[in-house]
Design a protein around this motif. Structure first.
Motif, PDB file in Angstrom:
ATOM      1  N   LEU A 136       3.534   5.981   0.073  1.00 49.52           N
ATOM      2  CA  LEU A 136       2.416   5.295   0.719  1.00 49.52           C
ATOM      3  C   LEU A 136       1.624   4.474  -0.299  1.00 49.52           C
ATOM      4  O   LEU A 136       1.199   3.351  -0.013  1.00 49.52           O
ATOM      5  N   GLN A 137       1.468   5.015  -1.489  1.00 54.29           N
ATOM      6  CA  GLN A 137       0.808   4.257  -2.560  1.00 54.29           C
ATOM      7  C   GLN A 137       1.570   2.962  -2.832  1.00 54.29           C
ATOM      8  O   GLN A 137       0.976   1.904  -3.016  1.00 54.29           O
ATOM      9  N   ARG A 138       2.890   3.051  -2.845  1.00 51.26           N
ATOM     10  CA  ARG A 138       3.715   1.859  -3.053  1.00 51.26           C
ATOM     11  C   ARG A 138       3.441   0.818  -1.982  1.00 51.26           C
ATOM     12  O   ARG A 138       3.315  -0.365  -2.256  1.00 51.26           O
ATOM     13  N   ARG A 139       3.408   1.291  -0.734  1.00 51.42           N
ATOM     14  CA  ARG A 139       3.186   0.361   0.367  1.00 51.42           C
ATOM     15  C   ARG A 139       1.806  -0.274   0.233  1.00 51.42           C
ATOM     16  O   ARG A 139       1.630  -1.471   0.405  1.00 51.42           O
ATOM     17  N   ARG A 151       6.750  -9.122   1.010  1.00 47.56           N
ATOM     18  CA  ARG A 151       6.766  -7.782   1.599  1.00 47.56           C
ATOM     19  C   ARG A 151       7.995  -7.621   2.493  1.00 47.56           C
ATOM     20  O   ARG A 151       8.638  -6.583   2.489  1.00 47.56           O
ATOM     21  N   TYR A 152       8.322  -8.657   3.238  1.00 51.52           N
ATOM     22  CA  TYR A 152       9.491  -8.572   4.111  1.00 51.52           C
ATOM     23  C   TYR A 152      10.774  -8.443   3.301  1.00 51.52           C
ATOM     24  O   TYR A 152      11.641  -7.627   3.613  1.00 51.52           O
ATOM     25  N   MET A 153      10.896  -9.222   2.241  1.00 45.48           N
ATOM     26  CA  MET A 153      12.090  -9.147   1.401  1.00 45.48           C
ATOM     27  C   MET A 153      12.239  -7.747   0.805  1.00 45.48           C
ATOM     28  O   MET A 153      13.335  -7.200   0.733  1.00 45.48           O
ATOM     29  N   ARG A 154      11.135  -7.190   0.396  1.00 43.90           N
ATOM     30  CA  ARG A 154      11.181  -5.854  -0.182  1.00 43.90           C
ATOM     31  C   ARG A 154      11.575  -4.813   0.868  1.00 43.90           C
ATOM     32  O   ARG A 154      12.315  -3.876   0.590  1.00 43.90           O
ATOM     33  N   LEU A 155      11.072  -5.015   2.081  1.00 43.86           N
ATOM     34  CA  LEU A 155      11.456  -4.112   3.166  1.00 43.86           C
ATOM     35  C   LEU A 155      12.950  -4.175   3.403  1.00 43.86           C
ATOM     36  O   LEU A 155      13.616  -3.152   3.584  1.00 43.86           O
ATOM     37  N   SER A 157      15.300  -4.832   1.326  1.00 39.62           N
ATOM     38  CA  SER A 157      16.098  -4.158   0.301  1.00 39.62           C
ATOM     39  C   SER A 157      15.789  -2.667   0.198  1.00 39.62           C
ATOM     40  O   SER A 157      16.681  -1.873  -0.025  1.00 39.62           O
ATOM     41  N   HIS A 158      14.515  -2.275   0.374  1.00 39.55           N
ATOM     42  CA  HIS A 158      14.165  -0.868   0.186  1.00 39.55           C
ATOM     43  C   HIS A 158      14.289  -0.037   1.461  1.00 39.55           C
ATOM     44  O   HIS A 158      14.514   1.162   1.382  1.00 39.55           O
ATOM     45  N   ALA A 163      14.406  -2.524   8.969  1.00 43.61           N
ATOM     46  CA  ALA A 163      14.704  -3.913   9.305  1.00 43.61           C
ATOM     47  C   ALA A 163      15.752  -4.027  10.416  1.00 43.61           C
ATOM     48  O   ALA A 163      15.707  -4.947  11.225  1.00 43.61           O
ATOM     49  N   THR A 164      16.684  -3.065  10.488  1.00 46.22           N
ATOM     50  CA  THR A 164      17.770  -3.218  11.464  1.00 46.22           C
ATOM     51  C   THR A 164      17.549  -2.449  12.767  1.00 46.22           C
ATOM     52  O   THR A 164      17.890  -2.946  13.825  1.00 46.22           O
ATOM     53  N   ARG A 165      16.973  -1.252  12.683  1.00 41.78           N
ATOM     54  CA  ARG A 165      16.904  -0.425  13.887  1.00 41.78           C
ATOM     55  C   ARG A 165      15.595  -0.544  14.659  1.00 41.78           C
ATOM     56  O   ARG A 165      15.458   0.014  15.749  1.00 41.78           O
TER      57      ARG A 165
END
Lengths: 192, 192
Positions: A136-139, A151-155, A157-158, A163-165
């Motif tokens: 949560l700290q990361r977010r 933020r979207y790009m990081r989502l 990859s991480h 992103a898919t479901r």
DNA sequence: CGCCGAGTTGAACTGAATCAAGAAACGTGG
DNA sequence: CCACGTTTCTTGATTCAGTTCAACTCGGCG
């Protein structure tokens, strides 16, 4: 049926077979269908849920009526309104079902009984929450330091699961942007 | 000297005098002066600190070179780069001193030894992190749902310590706005 | 006394929100 | 299995909160 739970617990705190037999008795299996609520904001949060199958999500609604996703819970994750669950105060978030879900449910009373019966689970939950806290700290830091596209790009990859479901407008909500903005970001990313 | 620590621990998990005598042995007192570092980003995070007196803060620096405050720690609070502390990986945050500080320091090895010596402390730290997690969720939801002025007003009422004892540009950083914006918000609030 | 970091103020700019309208996908009942 | 209504997603035009850049003031400290 309890396999996933066993794996998750023993990966952080090894438990004997007897201990796990004891642990199982405190959980209640529960099936939930899409759009159903597990917890309603303003009401009592009775449950801490472990997701065996499916997806749950917690969210809040702001003054203007917009939803904001707080957390998604996929298979192997835990979800609750922790504040309400531990204090008994009315829940601040609602929790509902994104994909038909099979969950294992703990009441607060059962959790406390379980801590007494298997004290080493205090350690398990300590580490579990600790990891959630770090995530949560990361977010949080991400929303302070990155623009919407980053933020979207990081989502992507991480947290490819998200992103898919997850429906796009909920992803937008989780990222803290409007659905329109996420749509434009995706278009822009494709072009590149 | 250990009074505050004793109060904080026993408020969540009562401990006997003997137990507390044991607990004390794992902590190392440390004095820190303004601007000194307790932890440097990218380096090892050796310590979990309990603040007896003074103020510490953790922060990160983004790609453009701007600081973002992650947490302030006043008297009676704990601070660390939890990710680095528990994994041994390089710290993601730096921790430095805002007001001359007297802290009680735990190394990771000592924390684990302490858990063995006084197992009920697992419970204490579980609840401690749980509360931090709930607080962080609140902050996260705040940044998703409130505009800058609303976030500042909420800070004034919920965390007056931060508003009064922390330099304004760090408050701005914590709120996720520029110093200029916070200055304008304060002017605007005064007029009303 | 002079300097430097912290805070203030103004003007121009920008990333993302809002509003609005259409297209696509979805699921529900006949 | 198709038709219809409802969400969801896309696209465009406009607006706005907050940033950026730049200049100035103030207070403290060497």
């Amino acid at each position: 049926m309890f396999d996933l739970l066993y794996n998750k617990i023993s990966s952080l705190t090894p438990v004997t077979d007897e201990e796990f037999e004891t642990i199982k008795t405190f959980f209640m299996p529960k099936k939930l269908r899409k759009r159903q609520f597990l917890v309603q904001a303003e009401e009592e949060c009775k449950y801490l849920a472990f997701v065996e199958k499916g997806i749950l999500r917690s969210y809040t609604i702001d003054a203007r009526g917009n939803e904001h996703v707080v957390q998604f819970a996929f298979e192997g994750w835990w979800i609750s309104d922790l504040f309400g669950f531990f204090t008994g105060e009315p829940a601040t978030f609602s929790i509902d079902v994104i994909e038909n879900t099979e969950a294992l449910i703990l009441t607060h009373a059962n959790l406390e009984k379980m801590f007494v019966a298997v004290p080493k689970l205090e350690r398990f939950f300590r580490i579990l929450i600790q990891n959630s806290y770090v995530a949560l700290q990361r977010r949080m830091v991400g929303t302070l330091t990155l623009c919407a596209e980053e933020r979207y790009m990081r989502l992507l990859s991480h947290s490819p699961d998200i992103a898919t479901r997850i429906p796009q407008h909920m992803v937008a909500s989780y990222l803290g942007v409007t659905p329109e903005t996420l749509s434009r970001i995706r278009k822009h990313v494709l072009v590149k």
